[in-house]
Motif scaffolding. Structure first.
Motif, PDB file in Angstrom:
ATOM      1  N   TYR A 189       0.839  -1.290   0.254  1.00  0.00           N
ATOM      2  CA  TYR A 189       0.006  -0.004  -0.077  1.00  0.00           C
ATOM      3  C   TYR A 189       0.904   1.195  -0.064  1.00  0.00           C
ATOM      4  O   TYR A 189       0.535   2.088  -0.744  1.00  0.00           O
ATOM      5  N   ARG A 190       2.018   1.208   0.764  1.00  0.00           N
ATOM      6  CA  ARG A 190       2.564   2.573   0.779  1.00  0.00           C
ATOM      7  C   ARG A 190       3.594   2.783  -0.570  1.00  0.00           C
ATOM      8  O   ARG A 190       3.733   3.753  -1.104  1.00  0.00           O
ATOM      9  N   THR A 191       3.824   1.775  -1.220  1.00  0.00           N
ATOM     10  CA  THR A 191       4.207   1.759  -2.710  1.00  0.00           C
ATOM     11  C   THR A 191       3.214   2.160  -3.657  1.00  0.00           C
ATOM     12  O   THR A 191       3.477   2.785  -4.424  1.00  0.00           O
ATOM     13  N   ALA A 192       2.015   1.323  -3.515  1.00  0.00           N
ATOM     14  CA  ALA A 192       1.110   1.883  -4.533  1.00  0.00           C
ATOM     15  C   ALA A 192       0.363   3.571  -4.272  1.00  0.00           C
ATOM     16  O   ALA A 192       0.085   4.037  -5.119  1.00  0.00           O
ATOM     17  N   TYR A 193       0.590   3.780  -3.041  1.00  0.00           N
ATOM     18  CA  TYR A 193      -0.088   5.294  -2.432  1.00  0.00           C
ATOM     19  C   TYR A 193       1.094   5.976  -1.910  1.00  0.00           C
ATOM     20  O   TYR A 193       0.863   6.203  -0.662  1.00  0.00           O
ATOM     21  N   PRO A 194       2.158   6.519  -2.571  1.00  0.00           N
ATOM     22  CA  PRO A 194       3.242   6.763  -1.864  1.00  0.00           C
ATOM     23  C   PRO A 194       3.090   8.401  -1.303  1.00  0.00           C
ATOM     24  O   PRO A 194       3.769   8.840  -0.336  1.00  0.00           O
ATOM     25  N   ASP A 195       1.936   8.994  -1.769  1.00  0.00           N
ATOM     26  CA  ASP A 195       1.744  10.349  -1.122  1.00  0.00           C
ATOM     27  C   ASP A 195       0.564  10.282   0.170  1.00  0.00           C
ATOM     28  O   ASP A 195       0.335  11.492   0.641  1.00  0.00           O
ATOM     29  N   ALA A 196       0.163   9.161   0.379  1.00  0.00           N
ATOM     30  CA  ALA A 196      -0.819   8.943   1.338  1.00  0.00           C
ATOM     31  C   ALA A 196      -0.357   9.033   2.508  1.00  0.00           C
ATOM     32  O   ALA A 196       0.780   8.510   3.051  1.00  0.00           O
ATOM     33  N   THR A 197      -1.000   9.819   3.489  1.00  0.00           N
ATOM     34  CA  THR A 197      -0.650   9.774   4.829  1.00  0.00           C
ATOM     35  C   THR A 197      -0.938   8.433   5.480  1.00  0.00           C
ATOM     36  O   THR A 197      -1.753   7.533   5.030  1.00  0.00           O
ATOM     37  N   PRO A 198      -0.434   8.140   6.617  1.00  0.00           N
ATOM     38  CA  PRO A 198      -0.762   6.722   7.577  1.00  0.00           C
ATOM     39  C   PRO A 198      -2.327   6.485   7.631  1.00  0.00           C
ATOM     40  O   PRO A 198      -2.738   5.560   7.460  1.00  0.00           O
ATOM     41  N   ALA A 199      -2.929   7.762   7.952  1.00  0.00           N
ATOM     42  CA  ALA A 199      -4.272   7.749   8.128  1.00  0.00           C
ATOM     43  C   ALA A 199      -5.134   7.576   6.974  1.00  0.00           C
ATOM     44  O   ALA A 199      -6.166   6.600   6.924  1.00  0.00           O
ATOM     45  N   GLN A 200      -4.542   8.022   5.840  1.00  0.00           N
ATOM     46  CA  GLN A 200      -5.296   7.705   4.448  1.00  0.00           C
ATOM     47  C   GLN A 200      -5.135   6.231   4.065  1.00  0.00           C
ATOM     48  O   GLN A 200      -5.812   5.529   3.677  1.00  0.00           O
ATOM     49  N   LEU A 201      -3.688   5.639   4.508  1.00  0.00           N
ATOM     50  CA  LEU A 201      -3.688   4.521   3.908  1.00  0.00           C
ATOM     51  C   LEU A 201      -4.177   3.436   4.875  1.00  0.00           C
ATOM     52  O   LEU A 201      -4.790   2.516   4.171  1.00  0.00           O
ATOM     53  N   TYR A 202      -4.583   3.889   5.990  1.00  0.00           N
ATOM     54  CA  TYR A 202      -5.578   3.039   6.911  1.00  0.00           C
ATOM     55  C   TYR A 202      -7.009   3.145   6.496  1.00  0.00           C
ATOM     56  O   TYR A 202      -7.748   1.904   6.269  1.00  0.00           O
ATOM     57  N   ASP A 203      -7.283   4.146   5.758  1.00  0.00           N
ATOM     58  CA  ASP A 203      -8.472   4.166   5.381  1.00  0.00           C
ATOM     59  C   ASP A 203      -8.897   3.449   3.906  1.00  0.00           C
ATOM     60  O   ASP A 203      -9.725   2.588   3.812  1.00  0.00           O
ATOM     61  N   ILE A 204      -7.864   3.451   3.079  1.00  0.00           N
ATOM     62  CA  ILE A 204      -7.780   2.991   1.853  1.00  0.00           C
ATOM     63  C   ILE A 204      -7.809   1.274   2.049  1.00  0.00           C
ATOM     64  O   ILE A 204      -8.542   0.629   1.255  1.00  0.00           O
ATOM     65  N   ALA A 205      -7.095   0.834   2.827  1.00  0.00           N
ATOM     66  CA  ALA A 205      -6.663  -0.603   3.204  1.00  0.00           C
ATOM     67  C   ALA A 205      -8.037  -1.197   3.751  1.00  0.00           C
ATOM     68  O   ALA A 205      -8.510  -2.231   3.296  1.00  0.00           O
ATOM     69  N   GLU A 237     -10.516   2.978  -9.268  1.00  0.00           N
ATOM     70  CA  GLU A 237      -9.754   2.556  -8.480  1.00  0.00           C
ATOM     71  C   GLU A 237      -8.691   1.672  -8.994  1.00  0.00           C
ATOM     72  O   GLU A 237      -8.418   0.609  -8.317  1.00  0.00           O
ATOM     73  N   GLU A 238      -7.776   2.204  -9.851  1.00  0.00           N
ATOM     74  CA  GLU A 238      -7.080   1.143 -10.635  1.00  0.00           C
ATOM     75  C   GLU A 238      -5.888   0.883  -9.622  1.00  0.00           C
ATOM     76  O   GLU A 238      -5.448  -0.559  -9.680  1.00  0.00           O
ATOM     77  N   ARG A 239      -5.113   1.767  -8.892  1.00  0.00           N
ATOM     78  CA  ARG A 239      -4.197   1.130  -7.859  1.00  0.00           C
ATOM     79  C   ARG A 239      -4.430   0.020  -6.933  1.00  0.00           C
ATOM     80  O   ARG A 239      -3.901  -0.936  -6.959  1.00  0.00           O
ATOM     81  N   SER A 240      -5.657   0.088  -6.492  1.00  0.00           N
ATOM     82  CA  SER A 240      -6.268  -0.723  -5.574  1.00  0.00           C
ATOM     83  C   SER A 240      -6.469  -1.986  -6.264  1.00  0.00           C
ATOM     84  O   SER A 240      -6.068  -3.228  -5.728  1.00  0.00           O
ATOM     85  N   ARG A 241      -6.948  -2.038  -7.675  1.00  0.00           N
ATOM     86  CA  ARG A 241      -7.515  -3.206  -8.281  1.00  0.00           C
ATOM     87  C   ARG A 241      -5.972  -3.909  -8.576  1.00  0.00           C
ATOM     88  O   ARG A 241      -6.233  -5.118  -8.620  1.00  0.00           O
ATOM     89  N   ARG A 242      -5.041  -3.257  -9.075  1.00  0.00           N
ATOM     90  CA  ARG A 242      -3.954  -3.865  -9.382  1.00  0.00           C
ATOM     91  C   ARG A 242      -3.300  -4.653  -8.199  1.00  0.00           C
ATOM     92  O   ARG A 242      -2.936  -5.802  -8.218  1.00  0.00           O
ATOM     93  N   LEU A 243      -3.397  -4.045  -7.015  1.00  0.00           N
ATOM     94  CA  LEU A 243      -3.039  -4.692  -5.736  1.00  0.00           C
ATOM     95  C   LEU A 243      -3.500  -5.970  -5.336  1.00  0.00           C
ATOM     96  O   LEU A 243      -2.990  -6.882  -5.087  1.00  0.00           O
ATOM     97  N   TRP A 244      -4.899  -5.844  -5.589  1.00  0.00           N
ATOM     98  CA  TRP A 244      -5.597  -7.227  -5.351  1.00  0.00           C
ATOM     99  C   TRP A 244      -6.030  -8.174  -6.546  1.00  0.00           C
ATOM    100  O   TRP A 244      -6.853  -9.122  -6.468  1.00  0.00           O
TER     101      TRP A 244
END
Length: 496
Positions: free
Chosen positions: A342-358, A475-482
């Protein structure tokens, strides 16, 4: 002045009331009380009645947290009721929309004003919603009881619709089930359950949760809840415990769940200890596997989610995650072995945003997208959407906003009064609401919501914004992760 409408059902004549031009019938029983000798049993059809029965008030809610209705909680109450909104009870062949509410498999009622069916009915459909058992009563794995009792209630209500909806102007051959969150999870299960075959023609699943439990995991959860009241998770012992005590025991278990993540896995990070149980009988397989193998190919599926699903929880006071919570979420919810994905896919996201996205991805967004892929792989048709619009920056397009828009029950006054509302939010809400409702009704009527079906190559989706657009799934970045993950039944990771 309208004379109160009367309709003859298979059980007797029901007298409703008028909401402007819509006939409304409230609190019609579709099954007997699920308490007393029938507690934790499969639903039994409601008895017939003599004369004319007033159907003017919603039935009592099923026992749940926060309910202070004197009739509910500990009483033997006739809570398995449904409501019908019809634009013309004398019509024939109107499409039928059957709503299954959400509520984390813990709560919810057909009397919720946010799921009032009048606006949808005015647009040309018969709308039905229902109470069903939630919490321990409806979803706990209990020795000696059938699993998925809440979904069995829903199937009983759908059978009632098949037998009776023509009397309200509806077409029993054109029933579309639609539901959100836990309601969407139940719909995904109903799609694959043999006992639900033939009860509906189309399905709309809004924010499908990715949680379906093995009997081992469900039994471990039920054992914890039963231990709170000094009992074992059997019909003989739990039937002696008042519903209110079991509601409190389930609440205590929810508070302890984060400490059980090593045994129960990522479901311990969710807001609920309940989900459908893949028991091999009532629910033979998890929905993604069953649909991919060709289950219910004749049922068309419209499925999607909101963009900011988990913001509903993190935007609440005290909802901001700690550093430890972020670390646990990224470790438990990341697909595959790469915990830094997730940190690689969303490099500009804050920790709280990564928590939300995940959390959004694991619990709602990717299960919904993968359900469309499974439907397509199994030879059926699916359409995908995402709600991107929100009326304030704090919550964005959060969980639950979509169903308020579809029902048209988002109050413009509340939108304008919100301190973080966008300047044109109230006018935009009206347009997005109209767009979603029109597409839902078009799908229920014709089987086509108005854009191309989902295909893994093109990944076409409709995005609801102030001006809706059709294009590749957003949501292409998440789609690719999953993309290589396979959603399936969640099992107990280790015994305690």
């Amino acid at each position: 002045m309208h004379i109160n409408p009367e309709v003859r059902t298979a059980a007797g004549v029901a007298r409703g009331s008028w909401d402007n031009t819509v006939a409304v019938f409230r609190g019609i029983p579709y099954a007997r009380s699920p308490f007393g000798p029938r507690r934790f049993a499969a639903p039994v059809p409601a008895p017939a009645w003599d004369g004319v029965r007033d159907a003017l008030e919603f039935g009592p809610p099923v026992p749940q947290a926060g309910d202070v209705t004197p009739r509910s909680g500990d009483a033997d109450t006739d809570c398995l009721t449904l409501n019908v909104w019809s634009p013309d009870p004398g019509a024939a062949g109107l499409p039928v929309l059957a709503w299954i509410h959400g509520g984390a498999y813990l709560e919810g009622t057909s009397g919720n004003p946010h799921s009032d069916g009048a606006t949808l009915a005015r647009a040309g459909a018969v709308v039905v919603n229902m109470n069903y058992r939630v919490g321990v009563e409806g979803f706990a794995h209990i020795a000696g009881a059938p699993d998925n009792r809440g979904i069995l209630d829903q199937a009983a209500a759908l059978r009632w619709i098949q037998e009776n909806v023509a009397a309200f102007g509806g077409d029993p051959g054109n029933v579309t089930v639609f539901g959100q969150s836990a309601g969407a999870g139940c719909i995904a299960a109903l799609l694959t359950m043999p006992l639900a075959a033939g009860l509906f023609r189309r399905a709309i699943a809004q924010s499908v949760p990715g949680t379906y439990f093995s009997p081992r995991l469900a039994a471990s959860i039920s054992n914890h809840i039963a231990a709170e009241v000094g009992a074992r998770a059997t019909v003989g012992e739990l039937a002696r415990i008042p519903p209110r005590a079991l509601i409190e025991a389930a609440g205590a278990t929810v508070r302890r769940m984060p400490g059980l993540v090593e045994s129960w896995g990522p479901m311990a990070l969710t807001p609920t200890p309940f989900s459908p149980v893949v028991d091999g009988d009532i629910l033979p397989r998890a929905p993604w596997r069953a649909l991919a193998d060709g289950a219910a190919p004749e049922v068309d599926l419209l499925v999607g989610h909101t963009r900011d699903e988990y913001r509903l929880w993190t935007a609440r006071p005290g909802g901001a995650p700690s550093d430890e919570q972020v670390a646990v979420a990224l470790r438990q919810l990341s697909p595959g072995p790469d915990r830094g994905a997730y940190r690689t896919a969303y490099p500009d996201a804050t920790p709280a945003q990564l928590y939300d996205i995940a959390h959004s991805d694991w619990l709602f967004r990717m299960p919904s997208l993968h359900l469309a892929g499974a439907r397509q792989a199994g030879g059926g048709r699916a359409w995908v959407y995402e709600l991107q619009w929100g009326f304030n920056a704090e919550q964005g397009a959060s969980h639950c906003l979509d169903f308020l828009l579809v029902f048209g029950t988002l109050d413009p006054g509340e939108v304008r009064a919100h301190p973080a509302a966008h300047p044109d939010a109230a006018a935009e809400a009206s347009r997005v609401s109209h767009d979603m409702r029109s597409d839902w009704l078009r799908f229920a009527t014709t089987g086509d919501p108005g854009w191309a079906p989902y295909d893994p190559a093109t990944r076409t989706a409709r995005s609801y914004t102030a001006e809706p657009v059709v294009g590749p799934y957003p949501e292409e970045r998440s789609r690719r992760l999953w993309r290589t993950h396979r959603f399936d039944t969640l099992d107990l990771l280790r015994t305690e």
